[in-house]
Each structure stands twice: as C-alpha cells, then as structure tokens.
Scaffold this active site. Sequence first.
Site, mmCIF file in Angstrom:
data_model
loop_
_atom_site.group_PDB
_atom_site.id
_atom_site.type_symbol
_atom_site.label_atom_id
_atom_site.label_comp_id
_atom_site.label_asym_id
_atom_site.label_seq_id
_atom_site.Cartn_x
_atom_site.Cartn_y
_atom_site.Cartn_z
ATOM 1 N N ARG A 133 0.828 -1.227 0.000
ATOM 2 C CA ARG A 133 0.000 0.000 0.000
ATOM 3 C C ARG A 133 0.854 1.265 0.000
ATOM 4 N NH1 ARG A 133 -2.449 1.152 4.659
ATOM 5 N NH2 ARG A 133 -2.845 -1.051 5.080
ATOM 6 N N TYR A 181 -15.313 20.865 -12.205
ATOM 7 C CA TYR A 181 -15.782 19.562 -12.689
ATOM 8 C C TYR A 181 -16.968 19.125 -11.820
ATOM 9 C CZ TYR A 181 -15.101 14.542 -13.760
ATOM 10 O OH TYR A 181 -15.246 13.232 -14.136
ATOM 11 N N ASP A 219 -7.015 22.102 -9.972
ATOM 12 C CA ASP A 219 -7.249 20.975 -10.875
ATOM 13 C C ASP A 219 -6.596 21.365 -12.196
ATOM 14 O OD1 ASP A 219 -8.208 19.174 -12.780
ATOM 15 O OD2 ASP A 219 -10.134 18.913 -11.758
ATOM 16 N N LYS A 232 -6.778 11.274 -18.190
ATOM 17 C CA LYS A 232 -6.916 12.025 -19.442
ATOM 18 C C LYS A 232 -5.616 11.936 -20.248
ATOM 19 C CE LYS A 232 -10.982 12.842 -17.873
ATOM 20 N NZ LYS A 232 -11.416 13.975 -17.059
HETATM 21 C C1 LIG Z 1 -12.095 13.818 -15.810
HETATM 22 C C2 LIG Z 1 -11.774 14.917 -14.889
HETATM 23 C C3 LIG Z 1 -11.635 14.683 -13.524
HETATM 24 C C4 LIG Z 1 -11.888 13.346 -12.893
HETATM 25 O O1 LIG Z 1 -11.054 12.343 -13.316
HETATM 26 P P1 LIG Z 1 -11.499 10.789 -13.172
HETATM 27 O O2 LIG Z 1 -10.220 10.068 -13.336
HETATM 28 O O3 LIG Z 1 -12.499 10.564 -14.239
HETATM 29 O O4 LIG Z 1 -12.088 10.630 -11.802
HETATM 30 C C5 LIG Z 1 -11.287 15.751 -12.731
HETATM 31 N N1 LIG Z 1 -11.107 16.978 -13.227
HETATM 32 C C6 LIG Z 1 -11.228 17.247 -14.527
HETATM 33 C C7 LIG Z 1 -10.988 18.630 -15.012
HETATM 34 C C8 LIG Z 1 -11.575 16.235 -15.404
HETATM 35 O O5 LIG Z 1 -11.742 16.507 -16.690
#
Ligand SMILES: *Cc1c(COP(=O)(O)O)cnc(C)c1O
Length: 390
Positions: free
Chosen positions: A55, A108, A180, A205
């Site tokens: 972990r 988001y 973010d 992404k």
């Molecule tokens: C997709 C996304 C997230 C979340 O990511 P996941 O891996 O799908 O949980 C957070 N912030 C932004 C800007 C995103 O586009």
Amino acid sequence: MKKQTRIVNAGRSSKWTKGVVNPPVQRASTVVFDTVKEMKHATTHRANQVLFYGRRGTTTSFAFSDAMTELEGGAGCALYPSGTAAITNAILSFVKTGDHILMVDTAYEPTRDFCDKMLTKLGITTTYYDPLIGKDIESLIQANTTVVFLESPGSLTMEVQDIPTIAEVAHNHGCIVMLDNTWASPINLKPFELGVDISIQAATKYVVGHSDVMLGTATATSEYWPTLRESSYTMGQCTSPDDLYLALRGIRTLGVRMNQHEQNALKIAKWLSKREEVEIIFHPAFETCPGHEYFKRDFLGSNGLFSFVLKPQVVKNLTDFLDGMNHFKMGYSWGGFESLIIAVQNVGALRTATDWTYEGPLVRLHVGLEDVNDLISDLEEGFERLKSAE
Ligand SMILES: *Cc1c(COP(=O)(O)O)cnc(C)c1O
C-alpha cells in the site's frame, strides 16, 4: 533539460528501471525481510520510497510519482485510483469540521457534488466563486477559510483563471491553493511557479492518453507534501502497478500527442469560428474565451479540448447533429487519442455563482489524432443534418 527531453526521461532512474528501458511492473502486497534490522530500516524509511508494504507503493509507483513530480514540479506526488479521488483526498487532507472552502463555480461536476454532498455532512461549508473573480476573491475569504480551489480552464465553458493573483490573495489569508490542472496536463503549465500549493491531475486524461486507465495524482510543495502523503496513506489510497505502467508508457508520448491534439483542435476551432451556425468559440487560445489573456501569459500550449455554442435558431434537432457522427463519438472523459463530442443543453443549471446567458446548446469537442480533414467533414455533415432536420 528541455520539455521533450524531460518527458522521455522522467522517472526513469536506474533505481527503478534496473537495467531495462521501462520501470517494470512490480506487484506486491507483502514485502519480505530476512533480518530484524532490514525490517526496522524499511519501517523507519517507509515514507521515502523504500519497499515496506504494497500500500506504500512499489518501484513502479515510485517511478511514476517521480515522473509526475519532475514534470509538474513540487516536492512529491501522491497517487489515487481516479482523478476524482485525487481531488477529494487532497481537500480532505487539509480541512476539518467548521472550516470553509472556496470552490470555483466552473469546477468539474463531481467536485461540486463532493462539496455539496460530503463536505456538508462533515460540517465544512463551500462558497462557489466566479472563475474570473481575480483579486476580489478577498471579499469571499472568511476567518475559517482554509482552501481556495481552482480549476483552469473551467469544465465545459473553459474560463481561464488569473492563478497568481488568486494565489497571492489566498496566501495573504493563510489559505492553501489547490488547482485541478488536468487540462494543461503536467507539461503546459508551471503551477508551482504561479503560487499553487497542490496541483491535481486526472491522469486518466492526457497522461494515460489511451482511454483505458483511471488514475489521479496530487503533487504538493515541500510545505504540504508530508501531510498530503500521510493522509493519502491513512485513507488507504493505492493504485495498481499495471495501471501505473500504462501511465508511464503514456508519458513518453505526451509531448508529441499534445502537439498534434493542439494543432488539430486549433484548425477545427478556426473552421468553426467561420461557420454561421456557431455563436461563440470557447477555446483558451481564442480571444472570445473569457480569461484568454491569462492563457497567453501562463500556459505553454493548448490541447484537443474546447467548446462552442450553437445559435439557438439553427438547432432544430440536436440529436440529428450528434447521431451519425463517424469520428466524434459521444462519451464522457477526454484526453485519449480519439475524438469525442458531448452537448449540454442547460449549462446554467450547473452554475450557482455566475450567469449563463447563451440560449443555444454548448458542444464540447475532444479533438483526437485522426486526420483533421476527416474530422472537419464529420462536423460539416453534422451541420447539414442539423439544418435539414424537421
Ligand atoms: C475527468 C476529470 C476529472 C476526474 O477524473 P477521473 O479520473 O475521471 O475521476 C477531474 N477533473 C477534470 C478537469 C476532469 O476533466
């Protein structure tokens, strides 16, 4: 080292690669020790990338954390099973009952949900703010405000925030600044140079880049790294070495992929800007995008993700536009090699601190790595269907 060279080398220390090019997949729960001394050593140094227990990570996760820290900056990077987990755990690591946080109105959607559904239950209040608020963020800071959270550009509507100005005001009031940073990926913004304390990525992404892994990261300054690292561990956050292997593989082509996404998207956005069906383009590199001046000042490039608004009078039946696309498939998420499209009818319903004044639907494109002319034909045929709809 220049950006493209750092992308190729990040995390590939011989400590982790052990003589081959890529850090191998090291799967583990139990780590075994032959002597009491070895076990004591691992226990003492368990937070510092020594094998201790699965972990706490293995060489695969150490390599990926190092890679992200090298690319984003900061002192260390915590790993999570999704981008959403990275956001919620980063916030939870620094708040307590009675605190107040400031959340950008264009966050988001699951980030808003977390504030409204989970933080509320814990007695932590949230005020949403206009992404373009700049120094006036000061008027919203309360005595109990501990976190100022940014997402730039904003989800769907792409507003670019004045990060250094907001960060400076937040720091004057002792608040932690979280960003973010998914849109920029780890290569198109230097969050720590702009005053961010914790930079979060949905590695799902562009880092992974192939639409086949869920993964999140949070990178912190030396001031906040120990707390972030230990709270992630306390909350049991860990990630699969197979997924991390794919993410490491994704990083190697991040630079060339991003360049191609950027060029394709710019061509398509320019083409769209001349179409009579289109009301406005929200692409950070376009003057029509709110906060465009901060994009020019702070970002090193753009990517494949942007949106536009259709004129309400041309939209007879939006379904006819969306159905029948050859390349732009409908799907959530973005950042893979393939093109995607989604449409949102009522953006205003997703906002509480800002007004949405457009009547037509918003269309968000993720422009993939296909030939750009095929993509333009796809959209052109879509517009024909839109207009001929009954
Ligand atoms: C997709 C996304 C997230 C979340 O990511 P996941 O891996 O799908 O949980 C957070 N912030 C932004 C800007 C995103 O586009």
